[in-house]
Write an enzyme that holds these catalytic residues in place. Structure first.
Site, mmCIF file in Angstrom:
data_model
loop_
_atom_site.group_PDB
_atom_site.id
_atom_site.type_symbol
_atom_site.label_atom_id
_atom_site.label_comp_id
_atom_site.label_asym_id
_atom_site.label_seq_id
_atom_site.Cartn_x
_atom_site.Cartn_y
_atom_site.Cartn_z
ATOM 1 N N GLY A 206 0.662 -1.134 0.126
ATOM 2 C CA GLY A 206 0.050 0.016 -0.100
ATOM 3 C C GLY A 206 0.833 1.406 0.010
ATOM 4 O O GLY A 206 0.266 2.338 0.052
ATOM 5 N N HIS A 266 0.580 -7.510 -10.978
ATOM 6 C CA HIS A 266 0.904 -7.233 -12.363
ATOM 7 C C HIS A 266 2.643 -7.239 -12.334
ATOM 8 O O HIS A 266 3.128 -7.183 -13.377
ATOM 9 C CB HIS A 266 0.255 -6.255 -13.188
ATOM 10 C CG HIS A 266 0.616 -4.837 -12.500
ATOM 11 N ND1 HIS A 266 0.593 -3.687 -13.416
ATOM 12 C CD2 HIS A 266 1.273 -4.349 -11.591
ATOM 13 C CE1 HIS A 266 0.757 -2.662 -12.661
ATOM 14 N NE2 HIS A 266 1.523 -3.099 -11.559
#
Length: 334
Positions: A206, A266
Protein backbone atom coordinates in the site's frame (compact mmCIF):
# COMPACT_ATOMS: atom_id res chain seq x y z
CA UNK A 1 0.24 -0.22 -61.05
CA UNK A 2 2.33 -1.94 -58.39
CA UNK A 3 4.99 -0.80 -55.97
CA UNK A 4 7.43 -2.99 -54.06
CA UNK A 5 6.62 -6.62 -53.26
CA UNK A 6 3.64 -6.57 -55.58
CA UNK A 7 1.68 -4.10 -53.42
CA UNK A 8 -0.10 -1.06 -54.82
CA UNK A 9 1.47 2.37 -54.43
CA UNK A 10 -1.44 3.41 -52.23
CA UNK A 11 -0.83 0.48 -49.89
CA UNK A 12 2.89 1.26 -49.67
CA UNK A 13 2.23 4.93 -48.90
CA UNK A 14 -0.17 3.95 -46.12
CA UNK A 15 2.52 1.63 -44.75
CA UNK A 16 5.03 4.48 -44.89
CA UNK A 17 2.59 6.72 -43.02
CA UNK A 18 2.23 4.04 -40.32
CA UNK A 19 6.01 3.89 -39.83
CA UNK A 20 6.31 7.68 -39.79
CA UNK A 21 3.45 8.03 -37.33
CA UNK A 22 5.10 5.69 -34.85
CA UNK A 23 8.52 7.21 -35.43
CA UNK A 24 7.37 10.76 -34.74
CA UNK A 25 4.98 9.74 -31.96
CA UNK A 26 8.00 9.87 -29.64
CA UNK A 27 7.14 13.58 -29.52
CA UNK A 28 3.78 12.85 -27.85
CA UNK A 29 5.17 11.95 -24.39
CA UNK A 30 7.80 14.69 -24.73
CA UNK A 31 5.09 17.29 -25.37
CA UNK A 32 3.08 15.88 -22.47
CA UNK A 33 6.12 16.23 -20.23
CA UNK A 34 6.60 19.79 -21.50
CA UNK A 35 3.11 20.97 -20.50
CA UNK A 36 3.59 19.42 -17.04
CA UNK A 37 7.09 20.89 -16.59
CA UNK A 38 5.70 24.28 -17.65
CA UNK A 39 2.66 23.83 -15.35
CA UNK A 40 0.34 24.85 -18.19
CA UNK A 41 -2.69 22.94 -16.77
CA UNK A 42 -2.16 24.81 -13.47
CA UNK A 43 -1.78 28.12 -15.29
CA UNK A 44 -5.11 27.68 -17.10
CA UNK A 45 -6.76 26.41 -13.90
CA UNK A 46 -5.51 29.41 -11.91
CA UNK A 47 -6.56 31.74 -14.75
CA UNK A 48 -10.14 30.66 -14.08
CA UNK A 49 -11.19 30.65 -17.74
CA UNK A 50 -9.77 29.79 -21.19
CA UNK A 51 -6.42 31.49 -21.74
CA UNK A 52 -5.26 33.25 -24.90
CA UNK A 53 -1.85 32.62 -26.40
CA UNK A 54 -0.59 36.09 -25.43
CA UNK A 55 -1.74 35.59 -21.83
CA UNK A 56 -0.10 32.17 -21.68
CA UNK A 57 3.28 33.26 -23.06
CA UNK A 58 3.21 36.22 -20.68
CA UNK A 59 2.91 33.89 -17.69
CA UNK A 60 5.49 31.49 -19.14
CA UNK A 61 7.84 34.42 -19.88
CA UNK A 62 8.50 33.01 -23.36
CA UNK A 63 10.86 34.98 -25.66
CA UNK A 64 9.04 36.65 -28.55
CA UNK A 65 10.99 34.48 -30.99
CA UNK A 66 9.29 31.37 -29.60
CA UNK A 67 5.67 32.56 -29.48
CA UNK A 68 4.73 31.04 -32.85
CA UNK A 69 6.33 27.75 -31.81
CA UNK A 70 4.33 27.70 -28.57
CA UNK A 71 1.19 28.21 -30.66
CA UNK A 72 2.01 25.20 -32.84
CA UNK A 73 2.69 23.03 -29.79
CA UNK A 74 -0.52 24.11 -28.03
CA UNK A 75 -2.65 23.50 -31.11
CA UNK A 76 -1.15 20.02 -31.46
CA UNK A 77 -1.81 19.22 -27.79
CA UNK A 78 -5.38 20.40 -28.35
CA UNK A 79 -5.67 18.14 -31.39
CA UNK A 80 -4.66 15.05 -29.38
CA UNK A 81 -7.07 15.86 -26.54
CA UNK A 82 -5.28 17.85 -23.84
CA UNK A 83 -6.89 21.24 -24.51
CA UNK A 84 -10.05 22.61 -26.10
CA UNK A 85 -9.74 25.53 -28.51
CA UNK A 86 -12.47 28.09 -27.98
CA UNK A 87 -13.11 31.80 -28.52
CA UNK A 88 -13.08 34.59 -25.92
CA UNK A 89 -13.89 38.28 -26.21
CA UNK A 90 -11.08 40.62 -25.25
CA UNK A 91 -11.80 44.28 -24.42
CA UNK A 92 -9.10 46.71 -25.50
CA UNK A 93 -10.17 50.22 -24.67
CA UNK A 94 -13.38 50.89 -26.58
CA UNK A 95 -12.87 47.93 -28.89
CA UNK A 96 -13.83 44.31 -28.40
CA UNK A 97 -11.94 41.56 -30.19
CA UNK A 98 -12.58 37.82 -30.42
CA UNK A 99 -9.48 35.71 -29.85
CA UNK A 100 -8.57 32.04 -29.80
CA UNK A 101 -8.12 30.59 -26.31
CA UNK A 102 -7.17 27.27 -24.75
CA UNK A 103 -9.36 25.53 -22.17
CA UNK A 104 -8.76 22.46 -20.04
CA UNK A 105 -10.13 19.03 -20.96
CA UNK A 106 -10.72 16.00 -18.74
CA UNK A 107 -7.17 14.85 -19.57
CA UNK A 108 -5.39 18.09 -18.65
CA UNK A 109 -7.49 18.40 -15.48
CA UNK A 110 -5.76 15.20 -14.30
CA UNK A 111 -2.42 17.04 -14.62
CA UNK A 112 -3.27 19.91 -12.25
CA UNK A 113 -1.07 19.81 -9.17
CA UNK A 114 -1.91 20.98 -5.66
CA UNK A 115 -5.69 20.46 -5.53
CA UNK A 116 -7.84 17.84 -3.81
CA UNK A 117 -8.71 16.28 -7.16
CA UNK A 118 -6.80 13.27 -8.55
CA UNK A 119 -3.50 14.20 -10.23
CA UNK A 120 -1.47 11.73 -12.30
CA UNK A 121 1.21 14.20 -13.39
CA UNK A 122 3.81 12.56 -11.07
CA UNK A 123 3.35 9.27 -12.93
CA UNK A 124 4.22 11.00 -16.21
CA UNK A 125 7.24 12.63 -14.57
CA UNK A 126 8.48 9.27 -13.28
CA UNK A 127 8.01 7.35 -16.54
CA UNK A 128 9.53 10.20 -18.55
CA UNK A 129 12.52 10.69 -16.26
CA UNK A 130 15.60 10.14 -18.47
CA UNK A 131 16.94 7.40 -16.18
CA UNK A 132 13.73 5.44 -16.78
CA UNK A 133 12.73 6.36 -20.33
CA UNK A 134 16.25 6.04 -21.79
CA UNK A 135 16.23 2.37 -20.80
CA UNK A 136 13.79 1.66 -23.63
CA UNK A 137 16.61 2.33 -26.10
CA UNK A 138 18.17 -0.97 -25.01
CA UNK A 139 15.35 -3.42 -25.81
CA UNK A 140 17.51 -5.33 -28.32
CA UNK A 141 20.21 -5.83 -25.70
CA UNK A 142 17.59 -6.94 -23.18
CA UNK A 143 16.12 -9.54 -25.53
CA UNK A 144 19.53 -11.02 -26.24
CA UNK A 145 20.42 -11.25 -22.52
CA UNK A 146 19.34 -14.56 -21.00
CA UNK A 147 18.79 -13.56 -17.38
CA UNK A 148 18.98 -9.84 -16.65
CA UNK A 149 16.01 -7.51 -16.64
CA UNK A 150 16.14 -4.29 -18.66
CA UNK A 151 16.80 -2.02 -15.70
CA UNK A 152 19.59 -4.30 -14.48
CA UNK A 153 21.26 -3.74 -17.85
CA UNK A 154 20.77 0.04 -17.91
CA UNK A 155 20.85 0.94 -14.20
CA UNK A 156 23.17 -1.80 -12.96
CA UNK A 157 20.62 -3.36 -10.58
CA UNK A 158 16.90 -4.29 -10.43
CA UNK A 159 14.51 -1.33 -10.56
CA UNK A 160 13.20 -1.66 -6.99
CA UNK A 161 16.73 -1.95 -5.61
CA UNK A 162 17.84 1.05 -7.66
CA UNK A 163 14.90 3.14 -6.41
CA UNK A 164 15.80 2.28 -2.82
CA UNK A 165 19.26 3.80 -3.38
CA UNK A 166 18.01 6.84 -5.31
CA UNK A 167 15.86 9.10 -3.06
CA UNK A 168 14.90 11.48 -5.89
CA UNK A 169 13.54 8.72 -8.13
CA UNK A 170 11.96 6.90 -5.18
CA UNK A 171 10.15 10.10 -4.26
CA UNK A 172 8.91 10.44 -7.84
CA UNK A 173 7.75 6.82 -7.84
CA UNK A 174 5.89 7.16 -4.53
CA UNK A 175 4.22 10.37 -5.72
CA UNK A 176 3.27 8.59 -8.95
CA UNK A 177 1.66 5.68 -7.09
CA UNK A 178 -0.12 8.05 -4.71
CA UNK A 179 -1.51 10.06 -7.62
CA UNK A 180 -2.71 6.94 -9.37
CA UNK A 181 -4.31 5.74 -6.13
CA UNK A 182 -6.40 8.92 -5.94
CA UNK A 183 -8.37 7.60 -8.90
CA UNK A 184 -9.84 4.98 -6.57
CA UNK A 185 -12.14 7.73 -5.28
CA UNK A 186 -14.04 7.42 -8.55
CA UNK A 187 -14.27 3.63 -8.25
CA UNK A 188 -15.55 3.77 -4.67
CA UNK A 189 -18.61 5.71 -5.77
CA UNK A 190 -19.96 2.63 -7.54
CA UNK A 191 -18.39 -0.19 -5.51
CA UNK A 192 -19.03 0.60 -1.86
CA UNK A 193 -20.62 -2.84 -1.40
CA UNK A 194 -17.18 -4.47 -1.68
CA UNK A 195 -16.20 -3.05 1.74
CA UNK A 196 -19.53 -3.30 3.54
CA UNK A 197 -19.61 -5.64 6.54
CA UNK A 198 -15.82 -5.73 6.92
CA UNK A 199 -14.12 -4.91 10.22
CA UNK A 200 -10.48 -5.10 9.08
CA UNK A 201 -8.64 -4.83 5.79
CA UNK A 202 -4.95 -5.05 4.84
CA UNK A 203 -3.70 -3.06 1.83
CA UNK A 204 -0.75 -5.17 0.65
CA UNK A 205 1.95 -3.09 -1.02
CA UNK A 206 0.00 0.00 0.00
CA UNK A 207 2.97 2.39 -0.13
CA UNK A 208 2.36 5.67 1.64
CA UNK A 209 -1.27 4.78 2.34
CA UNK A 210 -3.11 6.93 -0.21
CA UNK A 211 -5.58 4.18 -1.13
CA UNK A 212 -6.06 3.03 2.47
CA UNK A 213 -6.65 6.63 3.58
CA UNK A 214 -9.41 7.03 1.00
CA UNK A 215 -11.03 3.79 2.16
CA UNK A 216 -10.63 4.63 5.86
CA UNK A 217 -12.25 8.04 5.39
CA UNK A 218 -15.13 6.48 3.48
CA UNK A 219 -15.58 3.71 6.09
CA UNK A 220 -14.51 5.13 9.49
CA UNK A 221 -15.51 1.91 11.33
CA UNK A 222 -13.18 -0.18 9.14
CA UNK A 223 -9.69 -0.80 10.55
CA UNK A 224 -7.22 -0.30 7.67
CA UNK A 225 -3.67 -1.65 7.77
CA UNK A 226 -1.10 -0.61 5.15
CA UNK A 227 1.40 -3.45 4.71
CA UNK A 228 4.61 -2.79 2.82
CA UNK A 229 8.36 -3.27 3.09
CA UNK A 230 9.86 -1.85 6.31
CA UNK A 231 11.89 0.74 4.38
CA UNK A 232 8.67 2.07 2.84
CA UNK A 233 6.56 2.44 6.00
CA UNK A 234 9.16 3.00 8.74
CA UNK A 235 8.71 6.79 8.78
CA UNK A 236 4.92 6.77 8.31
CA UNK A 237 2.58 7.29 11.25
CA UNK A 238 -0.97 5.97 11.48
CA UNK A 239 -3.99 7.70 12.93
CA UNK A 240 -7.60 6.93 13.82
CA UNK A 241 -8.48 3.70 11.96
CA UNK A 242 -5.34 3.65 9.75
CA UNK A 243 -2.03 2.00 10.71
CA UNK A 244 1.21 0.93 8.99
CA UNK A 245 2.94 -2.45 9.33
CA UNK A 246 6.28 -3.45 7.79
CA UNK A 247 7.00 -6.90 6.41
CA UNK A 248 7.38 -9.07 3.32
CA UNK A 249 4.27 -10.37 1.53
CA UNK A 250 6.25 -13.43 0.41
CA UNK A 251 6.71 -14.43 4.07
CA UNK A 252 3.32 -13.66 5.61
CA UNK A 253 0.54 -11.07 5.61
CA UNK A 254 -1.27 -9.63 8.67
CA UNK A 255 -4.61 -11.30 9.30
CA UNK A 256 -7.82 -9.44 8.45
CA UNK A 257 -11.32 -9.86 7.07
CA UNK A 258 -10.14 -8.73 3.64
CA UNK A 259 -6.88 -8.35 1.76
CA UNK A 260 -6.54 -5.64 -0.91
CA UNK A 261 -4.09 -6.11 -3.79
CA UNK A 262 -4.05 -2.93 -5.88
CA UNK A 263 -1.68 -3.17 -8.85
CA UNK A 264 0.48 -5.74 -7.06
CA UNK A 265 0.07 -8.93 -9.08
CA UNK A 266 1.03 -7.33 -12.39
CA UNK A 267 4.53 -6.81 -10.99
CA UNK A 268 5.16 -10.52 -10.63
CA UNK A 269 5.39 -13.82 -12.52
CA UNK A 270 2.60 -16.41 -12.24
CA UNK A 271 4.63 -18.45 -9.72
CA UNK A 272 5.22 -15.44 -7.48
CA UNK A 273 1.57 -14.39 -7.78
CA UNK A 274 0.52 -17.83 -6.55
CA UNK A 275 2.80 -17.42 -3.52
CA UNK A 276 1.30 -14.02 -2.76
CA UNK A 277 -2.27 -15.26 -3.17
CA UNK A 278 -1.65 -18.29 -0.93
CA UNK A 279 -0.38 -15.95 1.80
CA UNK A 280 -3.46 -13.78 1.28
CA UNK A 281 -5.67 -16.84 1.67
CA UNK A 282 -3.88 -17.78 4.91
CA UNK A 283 -4.35 -14.23 6.18
CA UNK A 284 -8.14 -14.23 5.76
CA UNK A 285 -8.71 -17.91 6.59
CA UNK A 286 -8.00 -17.70 10.34
CA UNK A 287 -9.53 -14.43 11.44
CA UNK A 288 -12.54 -14.18 9.16
CA UNK A 289 -15.97 -14.60 10.67
CA UNK A 290 -18.69 -16.35 8.72
CA UNK A 291 -18.26 -15.46 5.04
CA UNK A 292 -16.51 -12.14 5.48
CA UNK A 293 -13.16 -13.26 4.21
CA UNK A 294 -12.28 -11.95 0.76
CA UNK A 295 -9.35 -10.96 -1.41
CA UNK A 296 -9.98 -7.78 -3.42
CA UNK A 297 -7.87 -7.51 -6.57
CA UNK A 298 -7.55 -4.29 -8.59
CA UNK A 299 -5.73 -4.92 -11.85
CA UNK A 300 -5.82 -4.04 -15.53
CA UNK A 301 -7.66 -6.80 -17.40
CA UNK A 302 -7.05 -7.33 -21.12
CA UNK A 303 -10.37 -7.93 -22.86
CA UNK A 304 -10.24 -7.33 -26.61
CA UNK A 305 -13.86 -8.37 -27.16
CA UNK A 306 -15.24 -5.92 -24.60
CA UNK A 307 -12.89 -2.93 -24.82
CA UNK A 308 -12.59 -0.25 -27.47
CA UNK A 309 -9.52 -0.67 -29.74
CA UNK A 310 -7.66 2.27 -28.15
CA UNK A 311 -8.19 0.84 -24.66
CA UNK A 312 -6.93 -2.55 -25.81
CA UNK A 313 -3.89 -0.89 -27.38
CA UNK A 314 -3.20 0.92 -24.11
CA UNK A 315 -3.45 -2.32 -22.14
CA UNK A 316 -1.02 -4.05 -24.47
CA UNK A 317 1.41 -1.14 -24.08
CA UNK A 318 1.05 -1.49 -20.32
CA UNK A 319 1.79 -5.20 -20.46
CA UNK A 320 4.89 -4.50 -22.59
CA UNK A 321 6.05 -2.15 -19.85
CA UNK A 322 5.34 -4.72 -17.13
CA UNK A 323 7.17 -7.44 -19.09
CA UNK A 324 10.27 -5.28 -18.85
CA UNK A 325 9.89 -5.10 -15.06
CA UNK A 326 9.27 -8.89 -15.05
CA UNK A 327 5.51 -8.77 -14.58
CA UNK A 328 2.54 -8.73 -16.93
CA UNK A 329 -1.01 -7.53 -17.39
CA UNK A 330 -3.41 -10.46 -17.73
CA UNK A 331 -6.68 -11.50 -19.30
CA UNK A 332 -9.59 -12.38 -17.02
CA UNK A 333 -8.90 -16.10 -17.54
CA UNK A 334 -5.21 -15.65 -16.64
Amino acid sequence: MTSINGRSASESFKAQALVYRHMFSILDPMCLKWIIDSRIPNIIHDHGKPITLSELVSVLKIPSTKVDRIHVFMRYMAYIGYFDITKVRIHDGNEEEEKEAFALTAASELLIKGTENPCIAPLVEFVMDPLISDSFNYLSKWFSDEDRRLYEITLGKPLWEYLDKNPRLLGLFNDAMAGDSQMIKLALKDHNMVFEGLETIVDVGGGNGTTALIISEKFPALKCIVFDLPMVVESLKGFNNLSFVGGDMFDSIPKADAILLKLVLHNWSDDNCIKILKNCKDAVKVSSKSKKGKIIILETVINEEQDEPEITRLKYLMTLNMQIIHGRERTKEE
